[in-house]
Design a protein around this motif. Sequence first.
Motif, short mmCIF file in Angstrom:
data_model
loop_
_atom_site.label_atom_id
_atom_site.label_comp_id
_atom_site.label_asym_id
_atom_site.label_seq_id
_atom_site.Cartn_x
_atom_site.Cartn_y
_atom_site.Cartn_z
N LEU B 20 0.83 -1.21 0.00
CA LEU B 20 0.00 0.00 0.00
C LEU B 20 0.87 1.26 0.00
O LEU B 20 0.50 2.28 -0.59
N VAL B 23 1.68 1.96 -3.43
CA VAL B 23 0.55 2.59 -4.12
C VAL B 23 0.56 4.10 -3.84
O VAL B 23 0.35 4.91 -4.74
N LEU B 27 0.77 7.20 -6.57
CA LEU B 27 -0.13 8.36 -6.66
C LEU B 27 0.66 9.65 -6.77
O LEU B 27 0.28 10.56 -7.51
N GLU B 45 -7.80 14.27 -1.58
CA GLU B 45 -8.67 13.40 -0.76
C GLU B 45 -8.27 11.94 -0.87
O GLU B 45 -8.32 11.19 0.10
N GLU B 46 -7.91 11.53 -2.08
CA GLU B 46 -7.50 10.14 -2.27
C GLU B 46 -6.25 9.83 -1.44
O GLU B 46 -6.15 8.79 -0.79
N ALA B 49 -7.04 9.67 2.22
CA ALA B 49 -7.71 8.41 2.57
C ALA B 49 -6.69 7.28 2.66
O ALA B 49 -6.73 6.47 3.60
N LEU B 50 -5.77 7.24 1.72
CA LEU B 50 -4.78 6.16 1.74
C LEU B 50 -3.82 6.34 2.92
O LEU B 50 -3.41 5.36 3.56
N VAL B 53 -5.39 4.90 5.87
CA VAL B 53 -5.26 3.44 5.88
C VAL B 53 -3.87 3.04 6.37
O VAL B 53 -3.72 2.17 7.24
N GLN B 100 -3.44 12.29 8.39
CA GLN B 100 -4.30 12.49 7.22
C GLN B 100 -4.32 13.95 6.78
O GLN B 100 -4.30 14.26 5.60
#
Lengths: 493, 493
Positions: B20, B23, B27, B45-46, B49-50, B53, B100
């Motif tokens: 992750l 990932v 991005l 926002e993406e 969010a990641l 996580v 975040q």
Amino acid sequence: MSADVAFAELMDYQRQTEALAQVMGRLSWDQETVMPRGAAEQRAEEMAALEGVLHARRTDPRIAEWLELAEPEDEEDEAQLRLIRRSHERATKVPGRLAQEIARVTSAAQGIWAEARAADDVAMFLPTLTEVIRLKREEAAALAVGRDRYDALVDDYEPSATAASISAIFDRMRPRLVALREAVLGAEYQPKPLSGHFGLEAQVRMARDLAATFGYDWTRGRMDMAVHPFSSGSGSDVRITMRVVEADPFNCFYSTIHEVGHAAYELGIDPDYALTPIGAGVSMGVHESQSRIYENQLGRSRAFTGWLFGRMSERFGDFGIADAEAFYATANRVQSGYIRTEADEVHYNLHIMMRFDLERGLIRGTLEPEDLEEAWNARFLEDFGVAVDRPSHGMLQDVHWSVGLFGYFPTYALGNVYAGCLMKAIREAVPDLDEQLARGDTSGATGWLRENLQRHGGLYRPHETVTRACGFEPSEEPLLDYLEAKFRGIYRL
Amino acid sequence: MSADVAFAELMDYQRQTEALAQVMGRLSWDQETVMPRGAAEQRAEEMAALEGVLHARRTDPRIAEWLELAEPEDEEDEAQLRLIRRSHERATKVPGRLAQEIARVTSAAQGIWAEARAADDVAMFLPTLTEVIRLKREEAAALAVGRDRYDALVDDYEPSATAASISAIFDRMRPRLVALREAVLGAEYQPKPLSGHFGLEAQVRMARDLAATFGYDWTRGRMDMAVHPFSSGSGSDVRITMRVVEADPFNCFYSTIHEVGHAAYELGIDPDYALTPIGAGVSMGVHESQSRIYENQLGRSRAFTGWLFGRMSERFGDFGIADAEAFYATANRVQSGYIRTEADEVHYNLHIMMRFDLERGLIRGTLEPEDLEEAWNARFLEDFGVAVDRPSHGMLQDVHWSVGLFGYFPTYALGNVYAGCLMKAIREAVPDLDEQLARGDTSGATGWLRENLQRHGGLYRPHETVTRACGFEPSEEPLLDYLEAKFRGIYRL
């Protein structure tokens, strides 16, 4: 917790899930366009890890608690809750291990399929396909809970459609399509095929111009080369891809218009819905109605092809087509080809019907992967009167099954049906449509679609979305009427 | 649970976290290379969010339980557990909300910074910078727990380095660098600057050839255009970017070689370590040692520039430099410029020292964002003897602070120090190095680095990684000796 608080917490939670789902889409886009080939294995692990996260979020027990407490205040809230409930119920039926395994296997399968297709080698793909089918059967069984397993998969792409409802439509369509095909192929007049060489760079420039002509928003999208044209993403990042075949510019141009149709749907949704459940196209069938109406009812119309003939003549000089009328016939030439994505409007749905029957067998277990090639070839001969000459013209042609898309194919035909209905409505709403299209102005039609359909996203159910836009109950009639009128005209019957 | 099971479960969990994290890196790559500009808000926002996580995974209480039970069987296990413990302890100190928030704000800040820099407008950037600094001060306070706040941030990039240890090195370096700078700028002989026009496409081709010359593995990477050259990713997907300035091909060529150095480190790590904590470069300082040794000690050597002069002459014809000796001097020309990334080897570390002092003030609260421009300009005049003429030549030049990288700058100088040590070791291990480089063969040097340093990834601590490779305790001496010999030679002093 009050109903307000529950709703707000749920929506906040869901917003992050939607954002992560966008990230998953971006990984697929990356894999298909720019990923180094040596990265395939690692990418499969990345996608499996992210799928694990998404699955865990969608099955979080707090969702059920929030859903219990939250009260919708308007139809938007109601739709959000309905879609969240649906996603939660679906996800809780599938074990996380299985969801991750499907993500991992299908990510890797795509590359194996592409190699097998390039090598025309079914045996190279068969172990992978068998594994994908095994997993999808397991998923279908988990989802079905007493229902038909294939229906359970269809429901992912076209909520509330079933094999029975689709069969009923197909049964009504087939005789009229077959009769039209026979008439057209037996006609005296046969349009000239396009021939010549159309350079890659000039095609790319023209494709970009066509995207702009159909209103593609470049500030929220981009266009890249890929083996398969596709559209990817929702909200403010909706990308499309294209491919170029130098002998066949229609391949590039019409697939571009098709993908712009998909992208326009996503980009046309009310921006207030972004990163919420209703902020994406409502079903694959409705999605396909947008891509097909852009590509066919608009892009292959007499009026628009007249404009396109002018632009292509400017850019490519004389390419052996005498005038706009002949060009219109060439752009709509009917022939019995192997490849679904290159099929004309008369043959296209016959390809879908064949895949629909085969994939139902694969999921229900009445057809085994090792018998697929034989079944495909026998059925193709029966339906199209031609023997498949190589696997890349047969069962290896489509990416869908390798990536686990079973139950997806029929939505293409539903899309055509919906497109037929929507076009009937547009013709009534925009009386001077042909004058507009003849000057390369698509805004009357695309504006109507945005206003009456696209902007609603997932607010209404799929069937309701189309019914509201058309003002009448959708059926296959308008599509078949349109096809018969169009092709009888072109073929002078 | 047995020690074995605990270790296996922990590593399986961690593997997904690492996937992750890859990932997340993808991005960022996407944002800097291909993202449509209208997608910036959604992307923020993406990424938030990641990040949520990742933070949740890194703070999962099960990690502490697994760490409690797991027993290392060898030094690899030991390193894995050490790095997982470190990441877990760090993450648990920072509230998820803050992590975040930092991801969201810095994702958006990057675009704002780029616009402000293009417009040369500090005021446009100041509110965002102030917000980033506020968040990073908060994060530093959470991480510090009694320690110095700036040290707590440095530790993210260079474990166990501190402001004090860095200051001590800088204090020893500064007098010798300043003396060398004075000598060189006052020398009678001054190399000719490069002038002329070097076309974009020819530069891109040459840059790709240079990447191949330094061993870049195209099957596990790719090269795109971006505003800033960078390297991104670990494992089997390590991408680099480049930019082209048509008047200055060295900008493109040397930043490409630099990024290939970073990428080679990641790609050179033992593939068995992929998607584990030790499967990435061990620190930013060691990373920078690889990029700098590729770029400078190898790429700007007399031997390699001789080869490069030949290739550039073939491709660009006569560009006004008489011979390889003059070209070597031109490629190493010392001048007092505004821009860190364009600085020669003599000035480069002076830029770093200045940023180190300013950013310590910003984090410790002795310098406020609104006073930064004045402080920057005063310090630049003092250190470089030139008044900053515009913000894009001053405090707006670097992307780092906009994306929250505080404590990162000093690792560039540490990288130079390590590169000096490693080069000394390579000179001893590869006696015919110059003969190899003179024919464009970098494999002796890059192979030595891969074997002695790169393949270990995070197996050893940063300082130990370099010590093991060199066979001696690293210090700034070899770098300074190298710089003095090189530049006194070039400037005929």
